[in-house]
Design a protein around this motif. Structure first.
Motif, PDB file in Angstrom:
ATOM      1  N   ARG A   1       0.838  -1.204   0.000  1.00 61.08           N
ATOM      2  CA  ARG A   1       0.000   0.000   0.000  1.00 61.08           C
ATOM      3  C   ARG A   1       0.875   1.257   0.000  1.00 61.08           C
ATOM      4  O   ARG A   1       0.654   2.180  -0.781  1.00 61.08           O
ATOM      5  N   ASN A   2       1.897   1.277   0.849  1.00 58.70           N
ATOM      6  CA  ASN A   2       2.793   2.438   0.908  1.00 58.70           C
ATOM      7  C   ASN A   2       3.543   2.629  -0.400  1.00 58.70           C
ATOM      8  O   ASN A   2       3.715   3.756  -0.871  1.00 58.70           O
ATOM      9  N   TYR A   3       3.982   1.533  -0.987  1.00 57.58           N
ATOM     10  CA  TYR A   3       4.716   1.597  -2.248  1.00 57.58           C
ATOM     11  C   TYR A   3       3.831   2.157  -3.353  1.00 57.58           C
ATOM     12  O   TYR A   3       4.248   3.032  -4.112  1.00 57.58           O
TER      13      TYR A   3
ATOM     14  N   GLU B   1       1.123   3.992  -3.008  1.00 59.75           N
ATOM     15  CA  GLU B   1       0.801   5.393  -2.729  1.00 59.75           C
ATOM     16  C   GLU B   1       1.961   6.300  -3.132  1.00 59.75           C
ATOM     17  O   GLU B   1       1.749   7.366  -3.722  1.00 59.75           O
ATOM     18  N   ASP B   2       3.194   5.891  -2.830  1.00 55.22           N
ATOM     19  CA  ASP B   2       4.370   6.668  -3.239  1.00 55.22           C
ATOM     20  C   ASP B   2       4.476   6.758  -4.741  1.00 55.22           C
ATOM     21  O   ASP B   2       4.827   7.795  -5.296  1.00 55.22           O
ATOM     22  N   GLU B   3       4.160   5.662  -5.423  1.00 61.21           N
ATOM     23  CA  GLU B   3       4.225   5.625  -6.875  1.00 61.21           C
ATOM     24  C   GLU B   3       3.187   6.570  -7.477  1.00 61.21           C
ATOM     25  O   GLU B   3       3.466   7.262  -8.446  1.00 61.21           O
ATOM     26  N   ASP B   4       1.993   6.614  -6.869  1.00 60.99           N
ATOM     27  CA  ASP B   4       0.936   7.521  -7.350  1.00 60.99           C
ATOM     28  C   ASP B   4       1.316   8.980  -7.167  1.00 60.99           C
ATOM     29  O   ASP B   4       1.000   9.822  -7.988  1.00 60.99           O
ATOM     30  N   GLU B   5       1.994   9.286  -6.077  1.00 62.18           N
ATOM     31  CA  GLU B   5       2.412  10.660  -5.807  1.00 62.18           C
ATOM     32  C   GLU B   5       3.456  11.139  -6.811  1.00 62.18           C
ATOM     33  O   GLU B   5       3.543  12.321  -7.113  1.00 62.18           O
ATOM     34  N   ASP B   6       4.283  10.207  -7.311  1.00 61.02           N
ATOM     35  CA  ASP B   6       5.323  10.573  -8.267  1.00 61.02           C
ATOM     36  C   ASP B   6       4.755  10.912  -9.640  1.00 61.02           C
ATOM     37  O   ASP B   6       5.394  11.600 -10.418  1.00 61.02           O
ATOM     38  N   ASP B   7       3.542  10.443  -9.927  1.00 64.79           N
ATOM     39  CA  ASP B   7       2.944  10.698 -11.250  1.00 64.79           C
ATOM     40  C   ASP B   7       2.388  12.061 -11.373  1.00 64.79           C
ATOM     41  O   ASP B   7       2.235  12.959 -10.887  1.00 64.79           O
TER      42      ASP B   7
END
Length: 67
Positions: free
Chosen positions: A57-59, A61-67
């Motif tokens: 989940r954390n991974y 979420e971090d990936e979504d923030e980078d987009d």
């Protein structure tokens, strides 16, 4: 959606957990020591699944923030 490494690991751990639970439920333990080991395995796999779900989940979420 393609399977992630988290999905593959989760599936394998869930298979192991199901196998251990089935072993317990079918009376496969010969003695208390074997029963204790099987219960410990199930507990460890449950804990691992919980940690993996948090990590996944954390991974994501971090990936979504980078987009």
């Amino acid at each position: 959606m393609a399977k992630t490494v988290f999905d593959v690991l989760k599936d394998r751990i869930e298979e192991q957990r199901s196998s251990a639970v089935e072993f317990l439920a079918s009376g496969g333990c010969k003695d208390y020591a074997q029963y204790r080991d099987a219960c410990g395995l199930v507990r460890g796999l449950e804990t691992t699944l919980s940690h993996m779900e948090d990590l996944s989940r954390n991974y994501l979420e971090d990936e979504d923030e980078d987009d």
